[in-house]
Design a protein around this motif. Structure first.
Motif, mmCIF file in Angstrom:
data_model
loop_
_atom_site.group_PDB
_atom_site.id
_atom_site.type_symbol
_atom_site.label_atom_id
_atom_site.label_comp_id
_atom_site.label_asym_id
_atom_site.label_seq_id
_atom_site.Cartn_x
_atom_site.Cartn_y
_atom_site.Cartn_z
ATOM 1 N N GLN A 379 10.234 42.163 41.480
ATOM 2 C CA GLN A 379 10.163 43.591 41.144
ATOM 3 C C GLN A 379 11.561 44.210 41.145
ATOM 4 N N GLU A 380 12.378 43.810 42.108
ATOM 5 C CA GLU A 380 13.754 44.323 42.168
ATOM 6 C C GLU A 380 14.528 43.893 40.924
ATOM 7 N N ILE A 381 14.307 42.662 40.485
ATOM 8 C CA ILE A 381 14.965 42.182 39.263
ATOM 9 C C ILE A 381 14.493 42.993 38.060
ATOM 10 N N LEU A 382 13.185 43.211 37.949
ATOM 11 C CA LEU A 382 12.639 43.979 36.818
ATOM 12 C C LEU A 382 13.192 45.401 36.815
ATOM 13 N N ASP A 383 13.244 46.020 37.975
ATOM 14 C CA ASP A 383 13.730 47.400 38.046
ATOM 15 C C ASP A 383 15.218 47.496 37.735
ATOM 16 N N ALA A 384 15.993 46.554 38.259
ATOM 17 C CA ALA A 384 17.454 46.661 38.150
ATOM 18 C C ALA A 384 17.980 46.229 36.790
ATOM 19 N N PHE A 385 17.353 45.243 36.168
ATOM 20 C CA PHE A 385 17.953 44.645 34.968
ATOM 21 C C PHE A 385 17.097 44.774 33.707
ATOM 22 N N TYR A 386 15.901 45.321 33.851
ATOM 23 C CA TYR A 386 15.044 45.543 32.681
ATOM 24 C C TYR A 386 14.601 47.011 32.607
ATOM 25 N N GLY A 387 15.208 47.863 33.433
ATOM 26 C CA GLY A 387 14.813 49.267 33.456
ATOM 27 C C GLY A 387 13.376 49.467 33.901
ATOM 28 N N GLY A 388 12.827 48.482 34.602
ATOM 29 C CA GLY A 388 11.446 48.596 35.061
ATOM 30 C C GLY A 388 10.428 48.405 33.956
ATOM 31 N N VAL A 389 10.893 48.056 32.764
ATOM 32 C CA VAL A 389 9.993 47.894 31.624
ATOM 33 C C VAL A 389 9.609 46.429 31.483
ATOM 34 N N GLY A 390 8.324 46.167 31.489
ATOM 35 C CA GLY A 390 7.858 44.791 31.405
ATOM 36 C C GLY A 390 6.866 44.517 32.524
ATOM 37 N N GLU A 391 6.698 43.264 32.856
ATOM 38 C CA GLU A 391 5.683 42.867 33.827
ATOM 39 C C GLU A 391 6.253 41.780 34.733
ATOM 40 N N VAL A 392 6.122 41.974 36.041
ATOM 41 C CA VAL A 392 6.439 40.885 36.967
ATOM 42 C C VAL A 392 5.496 39.724 36.673
ATOM 43 N N ALA A 393 6.039 38.540 36.517
ATOM 44 C CA ALA A 393 5.234 37.392 36.092
ATOM 45 C C ALA A 393 4.551 36.740 37.289
ATOM 46 N N GLN A 394 3.225 36.640 37.194
ATOM 47 C CA GLN A 394 2.466 35.904 38.195
ATOM 48 C C GLN A 394 2.045 34.535 37.678
ATOM 49 N N SER A 395 2.241 34.312 36.402
ATOM 50 C CA SER A 395 2.025 33.006 35.803
ATOM 51 C C SER A 395 2.977 32.903 34.619
#
Length: 604
Positions: A379-395
């Motif tokens: 989630q920290e990666i998604l927020d910091a480097f993708y602007g929070g746009v997208g989905e944390v991958a569970q698969s």
């Protein structure tokens, strides 16, 4: 051949599963078992509808965003353009996120290369523009037998390669033989050709015990038959992938191992012809005025190599390129606020991941791999480097294939304390900073990051630094490394990359096995030292299932095994950022990452 209703329905299910969340309107799919008819293309300029993300990225550009003076739109090509299609000042200018490794579509898996080969080398089966689905291209129709082990393709007549030679059944058989058959004399494997995509997709080359491929034969001058060793319901969709672009046999023979390199030629039947390739600067394409279909709107295209993502944004603002992809997530605000630019939407059909080489001890220990998975704060990666746009991958499967994902939440949520406990159980209470290779060599633990931005990792270096910091928090210290993009991919494929590395994948067709069999099928043992025969069998059963329910049962079971073994860690599914001048018309990005530019136009 007899139509096969069950398989047809299943194929449609697979495509629909991706289509529904993406598209407001349905484009038809050419399905096996029935003669195909050309599909209406998406309207020019129509982009894929998607949630419009708000700009809030905090990724920091690692390098200077100044426009590069080299290879500009005004730069002269290394060899003069023919003049038959106009001068380069009127050409389309594309900012490519790096230099292609090869312009031989059958021998590359690089997006930077395939976006160019899409303009030159065409496939038997085409894709509906901007949508999921197939349509006739160099094959006008195709049928399959009852169990989809025999496929017959009727070829388009009157088509010529750029060198003037005929496109026919002999040319198709030649191309597939060089890709599939390790003993084919014009494959030039002894001089470096690898055809890795074929190996990954079909589970091995012709003649191997693991491959699904049996062979290809000429039926008559404009008919070929492909035979599979096991049921292969989605073969037509597979052959729409850019990897199966067809080249002139005469030019391949003439160039041998240099085919598709800067020192050789690249010749297909596509709407553009290769004019020149100046290493480190650009590729020049000119319109194929003898193209069999609707000709390209622009007289040519300049493909500039601009690896730095912020630099591509700056060049868009400066007007020196017309369009580009894989821009930094924090550039959305720039694209949306600049009156001369447009933020072109595209849905994510990708996965970003961290892979581990199990031949590098202690990564062979499942508890160590599980600890690493718990250490990564996705989630920290998604927020910091993708602007929070997208989905944390569970698969590993994107939203469009969610029906095939394993049940339940990610078993490895961010939990550094759990990670430390697992390391202690594995015998590393204080962590580690070295690895031991299979030959006994000990070295610093390597963590490789990509030298180019890709849709799944638009800013790889700062993301790698964040991964390194998160691993350090549990006592695992890594040495960050990178290398030339072509070498990066080659070394992964050859099993020569040790430790851990970042990579990702944009799907080529709507099939879970386009992700799972590629990542965890028979060819992964060489790349990562990982093999689970039970998993491979389950994936193959999923690929030959007669219904979506049967397929889902197999793929979910496979997902559970992957989670248990965790040889690779899924990170995020994120929409890539595409930008263009507002004046650019006709760009309908493909959900699969690249598309022909025949319909693009811009007034110069």
């Amino acid at each position: 051949m007899k139509p096969i209703s069950l398989r047809m329905r299943f194929s449609a299910f697979l495509l629909l599963a991706l289509l529904l969340p993406i598209l407001a309107a349905c484009g038809g799919t050419a399905t096996p078992g029935a003669a195909t008819t050309p599909e209406a293309s998406a309207p020019a300029g129509d982009t894929l509808p998607s949630a419009s993300p708000e700009p809030s990225a905090s990724a920091s550009p690692a390098t200077d965003a100044s426009p590069s003076p080299s290879g500009s739109a005004e730069a002269s090509p290394a060899t003069g353009t023919t003049g038959e299609s106009g001068d380069t000042a009127n050409f389309l200018v594309y900012g490519n996120p790096g230099e292609p490794d090869l312009l031989d579509s059958m021998d590359t898996t690089s997006g930077q290369a395939l976006v160019v080969t899409d303009q030159i080398q065409e496939t038997l089966v085409g894709r509906v523009e901007g949508k999921v689905g197939t349509q006739p291209l160099l094959a006008e129709e195709w049928t399959a037998n009852e169990d989809s082990t025999e496929w017959t393709f009727k070829l388009r007549q009157g088509v010529k390669f750029h060198d003037g030679t005929d496109f026919n059944a002999d040319a198709v058989v030649f191309n597939f033989q060089r890709m599939a058959d390790p003993s084919f004399e014009f494959g030039y494997r002894d001089k470096g050709k690898t055809f890795q995509a074929f190996n990954d997709i079909f589970g091995g080359f012709a003649g191997s015990d693991t491959t699904a491929w049996e062979g290809i034969e000429k039926v008559d001058d404009f008919t070929v038959k492909i035979t599979m060793k096991r049921s292969f319901p989605l073969l037509a969709d597979v052959l729409s992938s850019s990897y199966f672009g067809l080249s002139s046999p005469e030019v391949v023979k003439k160039n041998a191992e240099k085919y598709g390199t800067p020192g050789g030629e690249a010749v297909g039947t596509g709407p553009f012809k290769l004019e020149s390739w100046t290493p480190g600067q650009n590729i020049i394409l000119v319109r194929n005025d003898d193209y069999w279909g609707e000709k390209a709107k622009m007289p040519g295209a300049i493909v500039r190599f601009i690896a730095d993502a912020p630099a591509r944004v700056a060049e868009l603002q400066a007007g020196s390129i017309d369009f580009s992809v894989n821009l930094p997530p924090d550039s959305r605000e720039t694209l949306q606020s600049d009156a001369n630019l447009q933020d072109v939407k595209v849905e994510p059909f990708n996965i970003a991941y961290i892979a581990m080489n199990l031949n590098s001890k202690p990564l062979d220990n499942p508890k160590v791999r599980q600890a690493i998975a718990h250490a990564i704060n996705k989630q920290e990666i998604l927020d910091a480097f993708y602007g929070g746009v997208g989905e944390v991958a569970q698969s590993f499967l994107p939203e469009g294939l969610s029906w095939a994902r394993p049940e339940g939440d990610d078993p490895y949520p961010y939990d550094p304390e759990k990670a430390k406990a697992l390391l202690a159980e594995a015998g590393f209470p204080d962590g580690f900073d070295t690895m031991t290779l299979s030959d006994g060599t000990e070295s610093a633990l390597e963590f490789w990051y990509m030298p180019v931005s890709r849709p799944y990792f638009p800013t790889p270096q700062p993301v790698a630094e964040a991964f390194a910091a998160q691993l350090a928090d549990i006592g695992i210290k890594v040495e960050l490394k990178t290398e030339d993009w072509g070498a990066y991919l080659d070394n992964v494929d050859a099993g020569k990359k040790n430790g851990m590395w970042m990579l990702g994948w944009t799907g080529d067709y709507a099939d879970p096995n386009n992700f799972l069999y590629v990542f965890f099928g028979p060819t992964v043992e060489l790349k990562q030292g990982y093999k689970n025969q039970e998993l491979i069998t389950i994936l193959e059963n999923g690929g030959t299932a007669k219904s979506q329910e049967e397929a889902a049962e197999n793929f979910k079971k496979a997902g559970d095994i992957i989670r248990q073994d965790v040889p690779t860690i899924p990170i995020v599914h994120a929409p890539p950022v595409y930008g263009a001048k507002k004046a650019l018309q006709g760009w309908t990005p493909s959900p699969f990452g690249h598309e022909p530019w025949r319909t693009l136009s811009i007034e110069k």
